[in-house]
Motif scaffolding. Structure first.
Motif, mmCIF file in Angstrom:
data_model
loop_
_atom_site.group_PDB
_atom_site.id
_atom_site.type_symbol
_atom_site.label_atom_id
_atom_site.label_comp_id
_atom_site.label_asym_id
_atom_site.label_seq_id
_atom_site.Cartn_x
_atom_site.Cartn_y
_atom_site.Cartn_z
ATOM 1 N N MET A 265 -1.067 12.314 -0.976
ATOM 2 C CA MET A 265 -2.169 11.655 -1.665
ATOM 3 C C MET A 265 -2.829 10.604 -0.780
ATOM 4 O O MET A 265 -2.220 10.120 0.188
ATOM 5 C CB MET A 265 -1.670 11.012 -2.955
ATOM 6 N N PRO A 266 -4.072 10.206 -1.089
ATOM 7 C CA PRO A 266 -4.722 9.129 -0.328
ATOM 8 C C PRO A 266 -3.962 7.811 -0.464
ATOM 9 O O PRO A 266 -3.227 7.592 -1.428
ATOM 10 C CB PRO A 266 -6.105 9.028 -0.981
ATOM 11 N N LEU A 267 -4.171 6.931 0.481
ATOM 12 C CA LEU A 267 -3.532 5.626 0.464
ATOM 13 C C LEU A 267 -4.185 4.738 -0.588
ATOM 14 O O LEU A 267 -5.410 4.599 -0.626
ATOM 15 C CB LEU A 267 -3.646 4.965 1.844
ATOM 16 N N VAL A 268 -3.350 4.150 -1.444
ATOM 17 C CA VAL A 268 -3.822 3.205 -2.450
ATOM 18 C C VAL A 268 -3.371 1.820 -2.014
ATOM 19 O O VAL A 268 -2.198 1.602 -1.698
ATOM 20 C CB VAL A 268 -3.255 3.538 -3.846
ATOM 21 N N THR A 269 -4.286 0.869 -1.984
ATOM 22 C CA THR A 269 -3.982 -0.457 -1.473
ATOM 23 C C THR A 269 -3.763 -1.462 -2.598
ATOM 24 O O THR A 269 -4.149 -1.243 -3.750
ATOM 25 C CB THR A 269 -5.115 -0.961 -0.566
ATOM 26 N N ASP A 270 -3.108 -2.567 -2.245
ATOM 27 C CA ASP A 270 -2.930 -3.724 -3.131
ATOM 28 C C ASP A 270 -2.193 -3.356 -4.420
ATOM 29 O O ASP A 270 -2.532 -3.861 -5.502
ATOM 30 C CB ASP A 270 -4.271 -4.366 -3.472
ATOM 31 N N LEU A 271 -1.177 -2.533 -4.332
ATOM 32 C CA LEU A 271 -0.414 -2.143 -5.518
ATOM 33 C C LEU A 271 0.529 -3.271 -5.925
ATOM 34 O O LEU A 271 1.311 -3.765 -5.125
ATOM 35 C CB LEU A 271 0.377 -0.870 -5.240
ATOM 36 N N GLN A 272 0.460 -3.667 -7.186
ATOM 37 C CA GLN A 272 1.329 -4.696 -7.747
ATOM 38 C C GLN A 272 1.941 -4.164 -9.038
ATOM 39 O O GLN A 272 1.897 -4.806 -10.078
ATOM 40 C CB GLN A 272 0.543 -5.973 -8.039
ATOM 41 N N THR A 273 2.523 -2.995 -8.975
ATOM 42 C CA THR A 273 2.990 -2.307 -10.166
ATOM 43 C C THR A 273 4.233 -1.500 -9.829
ATOM 44 O O THR A 273 4.777 -1.618 -8.740
ATOM 45 C CB THR A 273 1.871 -1.392 -10.702
ATOM 46 N N VAL B 169 17.796 7.238 -1.089
ATOM 47 C CA VAL B 169 18.832 7.448 -2.094
ATOM 48 C C VAL B 169 19.739 8.579 -1.628
ATOM 49 O O VAL B 169 19.289 9.716 -1.456
ATOM 50 C CB VAL B 169 18.217 7.787 -3.466
ATOM 51 N N ASN B 170 21.002 8.268 -1.370
ATOM 52 C CA ASN B 170 21.994 9.265 -0.944
ATOM 53 C C ASN B 170 21.479 10.135 0.196
ATOM 54 O O ASN B 170 21.608 11.364 0.195
ATOM 55 C CB ASN B 170 22.418 10.117 -2.139
ATOM 56 N N GLY B 171 20.885 9.469 1.202
ATOM 57 C CA GLY B 171 20.448 10.148 2.408
ATOM 58 C C GLY B 171 19.063 10.758 2.347
ATOM 59 O O GLY B 171 18.594 11.316 3.342
ATOM 60 N N HIS B 172 18.370 10.633 1.219
ATOM 61 C CA HIS B 172 17.044 11.235 1.046
ATOM 62 C C HIS B 172 15.979 10.147 0.937
ATOM 63 O O HIS B 172 16.075 9.272 0.064
ATOM 64 C CB HIS B 172 17.000 12.103 -0.214
ATOM 65 N N GLU B 173 14.988 10.199 1.795
ATOM 66 C CA GLU B 173 13.861 9.284 1.657
ATOM 67 C C GLU B 173 13.079 9.635 0.392
ATOM 68 O O GLU B 173 12.642 10.766 0.225
ATOM 69 C CB GLU B 173 12.941 9.362 2.868
ATOM 70 N N VAL B 174 12.898 8.642 -0.489
ATOM 71 C CA VAL B 174 12.220 8.900 -1.755
ATOM 72 C C VAL B 174 10.923 8.111 -1.894
ATOM 73 O O VAL B 174 10.121 8.388 -2.797
ATOM 74 C CB VAL B 174 13.134 8.583 -2.952
ATOM 75 N N LEU B 175 10.690 7.148 -1.003
ATOM 76 C CA LEU B 175 9.499 6.313 -1.146
ATOM 77 C C LEU B 175 9.228 5.597 0.170
ATOM 78 O O LEU B 175 10.158 5.093 0.813
ATOM 79 C CB LEU B 175 9.710 5.289 -2.271
ATOM 80 N N ARG B 176 7.960 5.576 0.551
ATOM 81 C CA ARG B 176 7.540 4.878 1.769
ATOM 82 C C ARG B 176 6.273 4.089 1.462
ATOM 83 O O ARG B 176 5.312 4.647 0.917
ATOM 84 C CB ARG B 176 7.305 5.871 2.909
ATOM 85 N N MET B 177 6.278 2.830 1.799
ATOM 86 C CA MET B 177 5.138 1.952 1.525
ATOM 87 C C MET B 177 4.754 1.197 2.790
ATOM 88 O O MET B 177 5.466 1.236 3.782
ATOM 89 C CB MET B 177 5.505 0.967 0.399
ATOM 90 N N ASP C 271 0.866 -1.173 0.000
ATOM 91 C CA ASP C 271 0.000 0.000 0.000
ATOM 92 C C ASP C 271 0.908 1.230 0.000
ATOM 93 O O ASP C 271 1.996 1.199 0.583
ATOM 94 C CB ASP C 271 -0.892 0.039 1.245
ATOM 95 N N ALA C 272 0.453 2.307 -0.643
ATOM 96 C CA ALA C 272 1.265 3.527 -0.668
ATOM 97 C C ALA C 272 0.393 4.732 -0.952
ATOM 98 O O ALA C 272 -0.634 4.622 -1.637
ATOM 99 C CB ALA C 272 2.367 3.428 -1.726
ATOM 100 N N HIS C 273 0.805 5.865 -0.421
ATOM 101 C CA HIS C 273 0.174 7.128 -0.784
ATOM 102 C C HIS C 273 0.694 7.510 -2.163
ATOM 103 O O HIS C 273 1.871 7.810 -2.337
ATOM 104 C CB HIS C 273 0.506 8.197 0.248
ATOM 105 N N ALA C 274 -0.193 7.477 -3.145
ATOM 106 C CA ALA C 274 0.265 7.643 -4.527
ATOM 107 C C ALA C 274 -0.886 8.078 -5.419
ATOM 108 O O ALA C 274 -2.063 7.896 -5.098
ATOM 109 C CB ALA C 274 0.855 6.334 -5.048
ATOM 110 N N GLY C 275 -0.504 8.645 -6.555
ATOM 111 C CA GLY C 275 -1.460 9.015 -7.587
ATOM 112 C C GLY C 275 -1.132 8.296 -8.877
ATOM 113 O O GLY C 275 -0.044 7.747 -9.046
ATOM 114 N N ASP C 276 -2.087 8.287 -9.803
ATOM 115 C CA ASP C 276 -1.848 7.645 -11.094
ATOM 116 C C ASP C 276 -0.776 8.404 -11.873
ATOM 117 O O ASP C 276 -0.703 9.627 -11.836
ATOM 118 C CB ASP C 276 -3.138 7.608 -11.912
ATOM 119 N N ALA C 277 0.042 7.646 -12.591
ATOM 120 C CA ALA C 277 1.076 8.244 -13.439
ATOM 121 C C ALA C 277 1.166 7.429 -14.720
ATOM 122 O O ALA C 277 2.244 7.013 -15.139
ATOM 123 C CB ALA C 277 2.407 8.286 -12.712
ATOM 124 N N ASN C 278 0.035 7.176 -15.342
ATOM 125 C CA ASN C 278 -0.035 6.280 -16.486
ATOM 126 C C ASN C 278 0.578 6.901 -17.733
ATOM 127 O O ASN C 278 0.526 8.111 -17.937
ATOM 128 C CB ASN C 278 -1.484 5.896 -16.778
#
Length: 277
Positions: A183-191, A222-230, A163-170
């Protein structure tokens, strides 16, 4: 610290932290996974290079610890993954509740079918199950993406979920997401989930990458910077989603030369979300 207390500390670390891993803990809490001399504690799974018109599925498989082209070697204290054939080099031990840190840089060589596109590799974690579960090449796992311009992205291999706070980026028919803590929490991400911010260094320079994970929280740095949290690492077993909280580390060979050093790990003393970095 006495010899007895050192042994006691190592015994506790081994019991709680790793399974069947030939490791020696440093006094600062970090344990090296790679000794800079040989592949002790690691195994290889090498597949033949896929055809140019098929980016993933190999035509045949060399298999476990069969590497005639020396895709995985130790060079000047570094772990070199040539990328000439696809597959992975994986730890023999399994880990949970960890903070992983490693240095990484690109080499110069690229191989078909990646000659004209960005260099690509990845650090897989919570890797479990058959060696070729994903496209015949890699284990079921979460991927810390190592790709020029996209280091720190996330990939799901063999349908693991987060699960992650994310938006579409198609883009066209390719559906993926972009991490955004607002962004709101999106669940069951397999992408694929694109990281927030670009902190990687130019190709050929060393980067320090980190993964902090306790199953409930997964963090890419990445190099001391948080870039993604799930959140909520899961896999499907017998048709049901169950927690995925332990597994191997596995470095991809995917058509690009890459070097790794200072691969080390320490157990978490509390939740991943409270870890300092």
């Amino acid at each position: 610290m006495t010899c007895l207390s050192r042994l006691a500390r190592l015994g506790v670390l081994s019991a709680v932290f790793a399974l069947n891993a030939p490791l020696h803990a440093a006094d600062n809490g970090w344990t090296p996974l790679f000794n800079g001399k040989d592949l002790s504690g690691w195994s290889t799974w090498i597949t033949m290079q896929p055809p140019v018109d098929n980016m993933k599925v190999p035509t045949s498989v060399r298999g476990l610890n069969t590497d005639p082209l020396k895709v995985v070697t130790v060079v000047d204290g570094m772990l070199r993954v040539s990328g000439e054939e696809w597959g992975a080099v994986s730890t023999t031990g399994e880990y949970e509740n960890f903070h992983l840190k490693f240095d990484f840089k690109w080499g110069e060589k690229k191989w078909a079918p990646r000659l004209s596109i960005a260099r690509d590799s990845g650090m897989l974690y919570y890797a479990t199950g058959p060696a070729g579960a994903q496209d015949g090449n890699w284990m079921r796992s979460h991927e810390f993406q190592l790709q020029e311009g996209f280091c720190g992205d996330y990939y799901s291999l063999d349908h693991v979920m987060v699960d992650a706070h994310a938006g579409d980026a198609n883009q066209g028919n390719w559906k993926f997401h972009r991490y955004d803590a607002s962004m709101p929490l999106v669940t069951d991400l397999q992408t694929r989930i694109l990281r927030q911010g670009n902190y990687e260094k130019p190709s050929g320079e060393w980067n320090t990458m980190e993964i902090i994970a306790d199953g409930k929280t997964l963090i890419h740095i990445v190099n001391g910077h948080e870039v993604l949290r799930m959140e909520n690492s899961r896999q499907v077993v017998d048709g049901k989603a169950v927690p995925l909280t332990r597994g191997k580390f596995s470095i991809q060979s995917e058509g690009s030369e890459a070097f790794f050093r200072n691969i080390e790990i320490k157990p978490l003393s509390g939740p991943a979300s409270a870890e300092k970095f």
